[in-house]
Every structure is written in structure tokens, then in C-alpha cells.
Write a protein that holds these residues in place. Structure first.
Motif, PDB file in Angstrom:
ATOM      1  N   GLY A  64       0.828  -1.188   0.000  1.00  0.00           N
ATOM      2  CA  GLY A  64       0.000   0.000   0.000  1.00  0.00           C
ATOM      3  C   GLY A  64       0.872   1.251   0.000  1.00  0.00           C
ATOM      4  O   GLY A  64       1.985   1.247   0.517  1.00  0.00           O
ATOM      5  N   ILE A  65       0.370   2.301  -0.609  1.00  0.00           N
ATOM      6  CA  ILE A  65       1.105   3.565  -0.678  1.00  0.00           C
ATOM      7  C   ILE A  65       0.262   4.626   0.018  1.00  0.00           C
ATOM      8  O   ILE A  65      -0.908   4.815  -0.329  1.00  0.00           O
ATOM      9  N   PRO A  66       0.851   5.324   1.010  1.00  0.00           N
ATOM     10  CA  PRO A  66       0.079   6.367   1.689  1.00  0.00           C
ATOM     11  C   PRO A  66      -0.137   7.574   0.765  1.00  0.00           C
ATOM     12  O   PRO A  66       0.574   7.760  -0.224  1.00  0.00           O
ATOM     13  N   ALA A  67      -1.120   8.352   1.103  1.00  0.00           N
ATOM     14  CA  ALA A  67      -1.412   9.543   0.303  1.00  0.00           C
ATOM     15  C   ALA A  67      -0.251  10.530   0.420  1.00  0.00           C
ATOM     16  O   ALA A  67       0.384  10.647   1.466  1.00  0.00           O
ATOM     17  N   VAL A  79      -2.999   4.403  -2.089  1.00  0.00           N
ATOM     18  CA  VAL A  79      -3.272   3.168  -2.822  1.00  0.00           C
ATOM     19  C   VAL A  79      -3.327   2.046  -1.797  1.00  0.00           C
ATOM     20  O   VAL A  79      -2.392   1.865  -1.003  1.00  0.00           O
ATOM     21  N   ALA A  80      -4.402   1.295  -1.810  1.00  0.00           N
ATOM     22  CA  ALA A  80      -4.581   0.214  -0.840  1.00  0.00           C
ATOM     23  C   ALA A  80      -3.666  -0.958  -1.166  1.00  0.00           C
ATOM     24  O   ALA A  80      -3.304  -1.189  -2.325  1.00  0.00           O
TER      25      ALA A  80
END
Length: 145
Positions: A64-67, A79-80
Motif C-alpha cells: 500500500g502507498i500512503p497519500a 493506494v490500498a
């Protein structure tokens, strides 16, 4: 009959009410089994396997990528994580096996009661032919002087 009265007659049939009751009880039983698996069965198994929590077992395919934020403004959305949650799948399989075993036991008990009913001797419908002949002979002897 009209559509509404047909539908009402359909709903009031005994089989429908019995089926609805079974579905409601089955749903509640499923929750009990899920709780038993998650809260009672899996923690000791996890301890035996070295402190593993089965709900955390997964294969991560994409992290996952944080905002991305610029102050108060979101530059890129989060992104989950994409993962295969095989630990949850194992718990679901155990739920299924436990429910299947319980249903098997209930059906075995039901079959046992049906066999006992089938084995019970039926009450004689009437006198046997031998008894009937003896009664006729008795009646005939009573009529003679």
C-alpha cells in the motif's frame, strides 16, 4: 385469486415458515461457529505455531502507498495494499468443517430416531384370520340349541 392473496398463501405455508426459521437459526449458528473458530480455536493453534495470528497471514502482491500531502492538499491519493489473505481463508475452511460436522451429527441423530420408529412393530389392524374363524365358530355354537 389475485397476486397478493397468492403470495400471502405462499408465505403462510408451513414449509416456508420452517425454512425461514432454519435459515435464521443457521445464520446465528454460523456466527457462533465463526466466533468459536476465531476466538477459541485459532489462538491456541497460533501459539503452537510460534505466536502466529492466522488473520494476519497473507501474501502481499503490492504494498500500500500512503497519500502524498502538500500541507493540507492531497497531491496523490493513497493506494490500498493488494494481498491474498490465506489466513482468513484457513479460518473460513475451519468454520465450514465445524458446521459440516455439526450438521452430520444432527442428521445421524435424526436417522437414528427414524430407524427406531421404523423398527417399532405396528399395532395389529384387526383380528387374524385364525381368530376370525374361531369367533365365527363360537358365534355359531351359541346359536345352536
Amino acid at each position: 385469486m389475485g397476486f397478493i392473496s397468492d403470495f400471502k398463501a405462499f408465505l403462510m405455508k408451513g414449509e416456508i415458515v420452517t425454512l425461514a426459521t432454519a435459515v435464521i437459526i443457521g445464520g446465528a449458528f454460523g456466527k457462533i461457529v465463526t466466533s468459536f473458530t476465531n476466538d477459541v480455536l485459532m489462538p491456541p493453534i497460533g501459539v503452537l505455531l510460534g505466536g502466529v495470528d492466522f488473520s494476519d497471514l497473507k501474501i502481499v502482491m503490492q504494498e500500500g502507498i500512503p497519500a502524498v500531502m502538500n500541507g493540507e492538499t492531497e497531491v496523490a491519493p493513497a493506494v490500498a495494499e493488494v494481498a491474498i489473505l490465506y489466513g482468513s481463508f484457513i479460518q473460513t475452511i475451519l468454520d465450514f468443517v465445524i458446521i459440516g460436522f455439526c450438521i452430520f451429527m444432527v442428521l445421524k441423530a435424526y436417522e437414528r430416531t427414524k430407524k427406531k420408529e421404523a423398527e417399532a412393530p405396528a399395532a395389529p389392524v384387526g383380528p387374524t384370520t385364525q381368530e376370525q374363524l374361531l369367533m365365527e365358530i363360537r358365534d355359531e355354537l351359541k346359536r345352536r340349541p
